[in-house]
Design a protein around this motif. Structure first.
Motif, mmCIF file in Angstrom:
data_model
loop_
_atom_site.group_PDB
_atom_site.id
_atom_site.type_symbol
_atom_site.label_atom_id
_atom_site.label_comp_id
_atom_site.label_asym_id
_atom_site.label_seq_id
_atom_site.Cartn_x
_atom_site.Cartn_y
_atom_site.Cartn_z
ATOM 1 N N PHE A 15 41.105 27.842 -21.719
ATOM 2 C CA PHE A 15 40.568 27.755 -20.377
ATOM 3 C C PHE A 15 38.999 27.268 -20.207
ATOM 4 C CE2 PHE A 15 38.264 29.682 -16.595
ATOM 5 C CZ PHE A 15 39.360 29.475 -15.639
ATOM 6 N N TRP A 16 38.273 27.363 -20.901
ATOM 7 C CA TRP A 16 36.913 27.422 -20.897
ATOM 8 C C TRP A 16 36.637 25.770 -21.233
ATOM 9 C CZ3 TRP A 16 34.431 29.741 -17.269
ATOM 10 C CH2 TRP A 16 34.806 31.014 -16.999
ATOM 11 N N GLY A 17 37.446 25.527 -22.414
ATOM 12 C CA GLY A 17 37.442 24.008 -22.815
ATOM 13 C C GLY A 17 37.703 22.983 -21.861
ATOM 14 N N LEU A 18 38.895 23.495 -21.174
ATOM 15 C CA LEU A 18 39.204 22.398 -19.903
ATOM 16 C C LEU A 18 38.194 22.648 -18.843
ATOM 17 C CD1 LEU A 18 43.062 23.630 -19.515
ATOM 18 C CD2 LEU A 18 42.084 21.397 -20.624
ATOM 19 N N CYS A 19 37.633 23.808 -18.531
ATOM 20 C CA CYS A 19 36.519 23.805 -17.676
ATOM 21 C C CYS A 19 35.439 22.846 -17.946
ATOM 22 C CB CYS A 19 36.057 25.049 -17.387
ATOM 23 S SG CYS A 19 36.875 26.222 -16.463
ATOM 24 N N VAL A 20 34.951 22.744 -19.286
ATOM 25 C CA VAL A 20 33.839 21.900 -19.764
ATOM 26 C C VAL A 20 34.334 20.605 -19.722
ATOM 27 C CG1 VAL A 20 32.387 21.455 -21.791
ATOM 28 C CG2 VAL A 20 32.695 23.731 -21.141
ATOM 29 N N ILE A 21 35.498 20.263 -20.315
ATOM 30 C CA ILE A 21 35.810 18.891 -20.136
ATOM 31 C C ILE A 21 36.010 18.235 -18.723
ATOM 32 C CG2 ILE A 21 37.997 17.367 -20.558
ATOM 33 C CD1 ILE A 21 38.440 19.048 -23.065
ATOM 34 N N GLY A 22 36.767 18.873 -17.731
ATOM 35 C CA GLY A 22 36.612 18.490 -16.398
ATOM 36 C C GLY A 22 35.366 18.325 -15.942
ATOM 37 N N GLY A 23 34.474 19.321 -16.103
ATOM 38 C CA GLY A 23 32.987 19.485 -15.383
ATOM 39 C C GLY A 23 32.162 18.355 -15.842
ATOM 40 N N PHE A 24 32.140 17.982 -17.205
ATOM 41 C CA PHE A 24 31.134 17.024 -17.793
ATOM 42 C C PHE A 24 31.958 15.683 -17.552
ATOM 43 C CE2 PHE A 24 29.096 20.122 -20.446
ATOM 44 C CZ PHE A 24 27.834 19.872 -20.095
ATOM 45 N N GLY A 25 33.264 15.597 -17.478
ATOM 46 C CA GLY A 25 33.852 14.438 -16.995
ATOM 47 C C GLY A 25 33.734 13.860 -15.814
ATOM 48 N N HIS A 26 33.664 14.884 -15.013
ATOM 49 C CA HIS A 26 33.432 14.422 -13.585
ATOM 50 C C HIS A 26 32.054 14.100 -13.244
ATOM 51 C CE1 HIS A 26 37.689 15.616 -12.689
ATOM 52 N NE2 HIS A 26 37.414 14.935 -11.571
ATOM 53 N N MET A 27 31.197 14.660 -13.952
ATOM 54 C CA MET A 27 29.638 14.622 -13.870
ATOM 55 C C MET A 27 29.331 13.348 -14.488
ATOM 56 S SD MET A 27 26.470 16.805 -15.908
ATOM 57 C CE MET A 27 26.184 18.084 -14.582
ATOM 58 N N ILE A 28 29.948 12.853 -15.567
ATOM 59 C CA ILE A 28 29.675 11.579 -16.025
ATOM 60 C C ILE A 28 30.079 10.439 -15.163
ATOM 61 C CG2 ILE A 28 30.034 9.924 -17.730
ATOM 62 C CD1 ILE A 28 30.242 12.594 -19.627
ATOM 63 N N GLY A 142 39.675 26.747 -12.296
ATOM 64 C CA GLY A 142 38.871 25.809 -13.195
ATOM 65 C C GLY A 142 38.615 24.681 -12.871
ATOM 66 N N LEU A 143 39.185 23.932 -11.827
ATOM 67 C CA LEU A 143 38.803 22.837 -11.155
ATOM 68 C C LEU A 143 37.447 23.115 -10.269
ATOM 69 C CD1 LEU A 143 42.166 21.402 -10.160
ATOM 70 C CD2 LEU A 143 40.630 20.729 -11.930
ATOM 71 N N MET A 144 37.173 24.125 -9.936
ATOM 72 C CA MET A 144 35.754 24.408 -9.596
ATOM 73 C C MET A 144 34.491 23.723 -10.256
ATOM 74 S SD MET A 144 34.013 28.028 -8.661
ATOM 75 C CE MET A 144 34.262 28.724 -10.316
ATOM 76 N N PHE A 145 34.885 23.694 -11.769
ATOM 77 C CA PHE A 145 33.790 23.287 -12.449
ATOM 78 C C PHE A 145 33.836 21.446 -12.416
ATOM 79 C CE2 PHE A 145 34.442 27.221 -14.432
ATOM 80 C CZ PHE A 145 33.027 27.438 -14.706
ATOM 81 N N ASN A 146 35.010 20.905 -12.025
ATOM 82 C CA ASN A 146 35.178 19.409 -11.822
ATOM 83 C C ASN A 146 34.382 19.025 -10.657
ATOM 84 O OD1 ASN A 146 37.366 19.729 -13.693
ATOM 85 N ND2 ASN A 146 38.554 18.415 -12.428
ATOM 86 N N HIS A 147 34.113 20.095 -9.638
ATOM 87 C CA HIS A 147 33.396 19.989 -8.220
ATOM 88 C C HIS A 147 32.053 20.122 -8.357
ATOM 89 C CE1 HIS A 147 37.214 19.016 -6.181
ATOM 90 N NE2 HIS A 147 37.550 20.332 -6.515
ATOM 91 N N PHE A 148 31.508 21.227 -9.507
ATOM 92 C CA PHE A 148 30.180 21.234 -9.765
ATOM 93 C C PHE A 148 30.054 19.850 -10.540
ATOM 94 C CE2 PHE A 148 30.642 25.943 -9.551
ATOM 95 C CZ PHE A 148 29.700 26.166 -8.337
#
Length: 167
Positions: A15-28, A142-148
């Protein structure tokens, strides 16, 4: 099919790995997209050409949407996500060395492939790991991290520019 509840999913590294991947992917992705045209003009590419390069990114993203669907069906979602991350990373590495239009176009094309791949495939990863019954609460959290990542990426890039005077 076994489906995880949100409280169970949040106790896993997946779960946390997907959050990190999504968050950093969208940040980049958003940091590059929001600052693409100013960055290219800063390295000497004419403004109209820099806007054209952005258009290339957009068109490649549209085409890559269809490609990633077919790729994920053939090679699986996990393998496809690794491929999308590879393209996103390659785009960032090329972007660092952009000094001319061909490199700008290459970076934009790689970004178009990688950005849309990570954006699409992250949605397919959640049910793969946690099932479908409680997907709304798990994916929504989890997708909340994408938006962050979406919000922080451009701000972080702007801060770097404001402090250093360059990207």
């Amino acid at each position: 099919e076994y489906s995880w509840q949100l409280s169970e999913a949040m106790k896993t590294g997946s779960f946390w790995g997907l959050c990190v991947i999504g968050g950093f992917g969208h940040m980049i992705t958003t940091s590059i997209v929001f600052h693409m045209v100013p960055y290219f003009t800063d390295v000497g590419i004419p403004p109209s050409t820099a806007v054209f390069v952005f258009t290339v990114y957009s068109v490649v993203s549209i085409v890559a949407t269809l490609a990633w669907g077919a790729i994920s069906e053939r090679y699986g979602v996990r393998g496809s996500m690794l491929g999308a991350i590879f393209f996103l990373t390659a785009s960032s590495l090329v972007l660092i060395g952009v000094t001319n239009v061909p490199l700008a176009l290459l970076s934009a094309a790689l970004l178009g492939v990688g950005a849309i791949g990570t954006t699409m495939l992250i949605y397919a990863m959640w049910p793969l790991y946690f099932g479908k019954r409680f997907l709304g609460s798990i994916q929504g959290t989890g997708l909340m991290f994408n938006h962050f990542g979406n919000a922080l990426g451009p701000l972080f890039a702007a801060l770097i520019f404001d402090i250093s005077g360059k990207y």
